[in-house]
Design an enzyme around this catalytic site. Sequence first.
Site, PDB file in Angstrom:
ATOM      1  CG  HIS A 114      -0.270  -0.292   2.507  1.00  0.00           C
ATOM      2  ND1 HIS A 114       0.093  -1.576   2.899  1.00  0.00           N
ATOM      3  CD2 HIS A 114       0.144   0.525   3.491  1.00  0.00           C
ATOM      4  CE1 HIS A 114       0.686  -1.527   4.077  1.00  0.00           C
ATOM      5  NE2 HIS A 114       0.749  -0.249   4.468  1.00  0.00           N
ATOM      6  CG  LEU A 115       1.401   5.466  -2.506  1.00  0.00           C
ATOM      7  CD1 LEU A 115       2.926   5.456  -2.400  1.00  0.00           C
ATOM      8  CD2 LEU A 115       0.987   5.879  -3.909  1.00  0.00           C
TER       9      LEU A 115
END
Length: 154
Positions: A114-115
Amino acid sequence: MPKPLWAPWRLEYIQQADEQDGCIFCAADELVVARGERAFVLLNKYPYASGHLMVAPVRHVGDFGELSDDEALEVHRLASTAIGTLAQAYRPQGYNVGWNLGRIAGAGIVDHVHLHVVPRWAGDTNFMPVLADVKVIPEALADTTRRLRELWPT
Ligand SMILES: [Zn+2]
C-alpha cells in the site's frame, strides 16, 4: 526536514499488527474513501497525521514488483486524486507519499502492499493533539472519512 511525528496510538498498532487475523485491506470497509477498478483509497486507522490515507491494490499482493501496470497506474492516479481531495478538505502545506516495504521499513502490514499519502502542516501536532486518547480517534476517523467521501470527485 520536518521532525518525525510522535503518534502514540501507533504503538498499539505495532503491538497488534502481528496478532491480527486476516488482512485489513481485504476486509476494509468503513474507512474506505473511494474505490476504483483495481485499487482503492482508505483512511489509516493508526495515522501519523489527520487525513493519513493509504492506496492499495484490490488484489492481495505483498510483492511490490508483482503489481501489474494497470494496478500501478491506478494506485498512483488515486494517490493524485487523494492529494487533490485532501487539499480541498484540509489545506495541508505538504505531503509525504511513499511505500514502506517490509517490517524493518515501517510496514505494519507486509503481505498487502500500500502507498501512504500523509498530509503535513507546519507543526502538524496542532492539528490532531498527539495526546488524544486512543478511544477518541475512531470518531475523528469517521468524520474524516465522511468529509473526504463527500469531496471525492465522481
Ligand atoms: Zn489483503
